[in-house]
Scaffold this motif. Sequence first.
Motif, mmCIF file in Angstrom:
data_model
loop_
_atom_site.group_PDB
_atom_site.id
_atom_site.type_symbol
_atom_site.label_atom_id
_atom_site.label_comp_id
_atom_site.label_asym_id
_atom_site.label_seq_id
_atom_site.Cartn_x
_atom_site.Cartn_y
_atom_site.Cartn_z
ATOM 1 N N GLU A 185 6.562 4.305 -4.188
ATOM 2 C CA GLU A 185 7.148 4.738 -5.457
ATOM 3 C C GLU A 185 7.909 3.574 -6.077
ATOM 4 O OE1 GLU A 185 10.029 8.255 -7.319
ATOM 5 O OE2 GLU A 185 9.577 8.183 -5.167
ATOM 6 N N VAL A 186 7.612 3.284 -7.339
ATOM 7 C CA VAL A 186 8.275 2.203 -8.060
ATOM 8 C C VAL A 186 8.672 2.720 -9.437
ATOM 9 C CG1 VAL A 186 8.052 -0.123 -8.997
ATOM 10 C CG2 VAL A 186 6.924 0.455 -6.853
ATOM 11 N N LYS A 187 9.960 2.699 -9.709
ATOM 12 C CA LYS A 187 10.465 3.114 -11.026
ATOM 13 C C LYS A 187 9.910 4.487 -11.432
ATOM 14 C CE LYS A 187 12.743 -0.724 -11.921
ATOM 15 N NZ LYS A 187 14.219 -0.768 -12.149
ATOM 16 N N ARG A 189 7.344 5.880 -10.503
ATOM 17 C CA ARG A 189 5.877 5.906 -10.546
ATOM 18 C C ARG A 189 5.343 5.907 -9.118
ATOM 19 N NH1 ARG A 189 2.069 1.931 -14.214
ATOM 20 N NH2 ARG A 189 0.039 2.815 -13.589
ATOM 21 N N LEU A 190 4.529 6.926 -8.783
ATOM 22 C CA LEU A 190 4.039 7.108 -7.426
ATOM 23 C C LEU A 190 2.609 6.559 -7.319
ATOM 24 C CD1 LEU A 190 4.904 8.349 -4.695
ATOM 25 C CD2 LEU A 190 3.680 10.430 -5.373
ATOM 26 N N VAL A 191 2.395 5.665 -6.371
ATOM 27 C CA VAL A 191 1.078 5.069 -6.132
ATOM 28 C C VAL A 191 0.589 5.521 -4.753
ATOM 29 C CG1 VAL A 191 -0.240 2.936 -5.857
ATOM 30 C CG2 VAL A 191 1.581 3.085 -7.576
ATOM 31 N N SER A 192 -0.587 6.162 -4.726
ATOM 32 C CA SER A 192 -1.141 6.665 -3.468
ATOM 33 C C SER A 192 -2.151 5.680 -2.894
ATOM 34 C CB SER A 192 -1.828 8.023 -3.700
ATOM 35 O OG SER A 192 -2.501 8.453 -2.525
ATOM 36 N N PHE A 193 -2.169 5.584 -1.558
ATOM 37 C CA PHE A 193 -3.133 4.752 -0.855
ATOM 38 C C PHE A 193 -4.069 5.596 0.012
ATOM 39 C CE2 PHE A 193 0.593 1.857 -1.346
ATOM 40 C CZ PHE A 193 0.009 0.991 -2.263
ATOM 41 N N ASP A 194 -4.198 6.868 -0.327
ATOM 42 C CA ASP A 194 -5.106 7.740 0.421
ATOM 43 C C ASP A 194 -6.556 7.387 0.077
ATOM 44 O OD1 ASP A 194 -2.924 9.012 1.454
ATOM 45 O OD2 ASP A 194 -3.017 10.730 0.098
ATOM 46 N N THR A 250 -5.230 -2.406 -3.070
ATOM 47 C CA THR A 250 -4.084 -3.088 -3.678
ATOM 48 C C THR A 250 -4.065 -2.829 -5.186
ATOM 49 O OG1 THR A 250 -4.022 -4.822 -1.999
ATOM 50 C CG2 THR A 250 -3.055 -5.338 -4.143
ATOM 51 N N GLN A 251 -2.907 -2.467 -5.694
ATOM 52 C CA GLN A 251 -2.769 -2.144 -7.125
ATOM 53 C C GLN A 251 -1.637 -2.957 -7.741
ATOM 54 O OE1 GLN A 251 -2.855 2.055 -8.219
ATOM 55 N NE2 GLN A 251 -3.509 2.567 -6.133
ATOM 56 N N ARG A 252 -1.858 -3.329 -8.998
ATOM 57 C CA ARG A 252 -0.801 -3.981 -9.771
ATOM 58 C C ARG A 252 -0.213 -2.966 -10.732
ATOM 59 N NH1 ARG A 252 -3.489 -9.848 -11.387
ATOM 60 N NH2 ARG A 252 -3.588 -10.690 -9.249
ATOM 61 N N VAL A 253 1.088 -2.783 -10.627
ATOM 62 C CA VAL A 253 1.784 -1.792 -11.447
ATOM 63 C C VAL A 253 2.706 -2.523 -12.420
ATOM 64 C CG1 VAL A 253 3.329 0.194 -11.436
ATOM 65 C CG2 VAL A 253 1.675 -0.111 -9.587
ATOM 66 N N ARG A 254 2.554 -2.256 -13.703
ATOM 67 C CA ARG A 254 3.402 -2.862 -14.732
ATOM 68 C C ARG A 254 4.294 -1.772 -15.324
ATOM 69 N NH1 ARG A 254 0.516 -6.274 -19.279
ATOM 70 N NH2 ARG A 254 0.192 -7.608 -17.440
ATOM 71 N N PHE A 255 5.589 -2.054 -15.391
ATOM 72 C CA PHE A 255 6.498 -1.058 -15.947
ATOM 73 C C PHE A 255 7.458 -1.745 -16.928
ATOM 74 C CE2 PHE A 255 7.922 -2.449 -11.791
ATOM 75 C CZ PHE A 255 9.232 -2.845 -12.005
ATOM 76 N N THR A 269 2.954 -6.012 -7.320
ATOM 77 C CA THR A 269 1.718 -5.804 -6.568
ATOM 78 C C THR A 269 2.035 -4.947 -5.353
ATOM 79 O OG1 THR A 269 0.817 -7.945 -7.271
ATOM 80 C CG2 THR A 269 -0.162 -6.918 -5.335
ATOM 81 N N LEU A 270 1.383 -3.794 -5.265
ATOM 82 C CA LEU A 270 1.633 -2.842 -4.180
ATOM 83 C C LEU A 270 0.421 -2.794 -3.259
ATOM 84 C CD1 LEU A 270 3.210 0.090 -6.233
ATOM 85 C CD2 LEU A 270 4.350 -1.876 -5.168
ATOM 86 N N LYS A 271 0.665 -2.967 -1.967
ATOM 87 C CA LYS A 271 -0.407 -2.952 -0.971
ATOM 88 C C LYS A 271 -0.145 -1.857 0.055
ATOM 89 C CE LYS A 271 -1.424 -7.907 -1.187
ATOM 90 N NZ LYS A 271 -1.626 -9.150 -0.393
ATOM 91 N N PRO A 272 -1.209 -1.274 0.607
ATOM 92 C CA PRO A 272 -1.016 -0.282 1.671
ATOM 93 C C PRO A 272 -0.543 -0.955 2.953
ATOM 94 C CG PRO A 272 -3.348 -0.756 1.386
ATOM 95 C CD PRO A 272 -2.640 -1.476 0.273
ATOM 96 N N ASP A 273 0.171 -0.200 3.751
ATOM 97 C CA ASP A 273 0.631 -0.702 5.046
ATOM 98 C C ASP A 273 -0.557 -0.715 6.009
ATOM 99 O OD1 ASP A 273 1.808 -1.179 7.509
ATOM 100 O OD2 ASP A 273 3.636 -0.095 6.973
#
Length: 319
Positions: A185-187, A189-194, A250-255, A269-273
């Motif tokens: 979760e960033v600002k 904004r929830l990003v899923s890695f499922d 991997t996703q790039r999130v702009r806010f 840049t958000l990456k899954p664990d």
Amino acid sequence: MESGTREKARNVLKRILIAASYDVEEVGDPLDLSAIGNGDALVVLCSDDPETIRKFDSTTYRLRTGDDDLVCRKLLFALDQAVQTEDCIRWGADEFVRYAGEAALAEVLGRSLILGFPVPAVRGEPVDAAPATEEEEPEAGPELPHLPVRVTEKRACGIAGLHGSAKCRFIPYWSYHYVSSGEREVKDRLVSFDAEGAGAVNAINGIKMELDPGTIERGPVPFGSEIVPARLVREDVEGQLVRDVVDRLTQRVRFRYEKGDAIFYEEKTLKPDRSNIRVDLEIVYVPVWQVRGGSRIVEVNAFTGEVLSMPMDEGVELL
């Protein structure tokens, strides 16, 4: 069967046989088509008329090519389910729909269609006739998880277009299934890695392919087949697959946010664990006919009938 329906059926059957690598020609009444390919000969009739079908069923058709005298197999397409035959390959609506669709797919993929006609029995002899003395069962090869051999050696030589010898080789693949989970979760904004996926990696050259786990057989391979040993070890394949999954997810999130009178945009840049990615691996074997004719070698996938554009391992050079 009306003349218009018969003509349409004839055209579709012609495309099906061409997709199966037959050389097809239209013939005059009462027949519709003749086809020859890979040492096999066919005559085709589209009809629902009982008398026409009876004569077709009871007649022996022969085709002479050079010094060869081939007895033709007979393919009947009839929509009347009540029609009875004894010496024909019988196609109704179900077979017609199935093979028409498979022919279209084979054309799209650039493959040769495999019709899987039954082995013809000698007329007047029972199909399952066996000698009274007990025979030994044919020797089987080692038991391995593998794709079944659906293409015969003779058919593979025909697909390759070579007159020569063929050897069945079982190429190792790492069959994989991965599952990824987790979220960030960033600002607000929830990003899923499922995510989940499956496939196979050539255990010699690392090339990926699609693989349906439901097609894998677990039993002996044909006796005399060559079992090619794997070169890529489990740890290396698993590590590469995990890296591929991480890159894919991997996703790039702009806010946007405001600070004083200024408006700022920030990108993260958000990456899954990696610990949330599980990969299951198993060695399975893909059968390949290696057809050699003179100085040429052609490889044919013994499961799909596809001519391979590159060797399945590093030990073969295609000319």
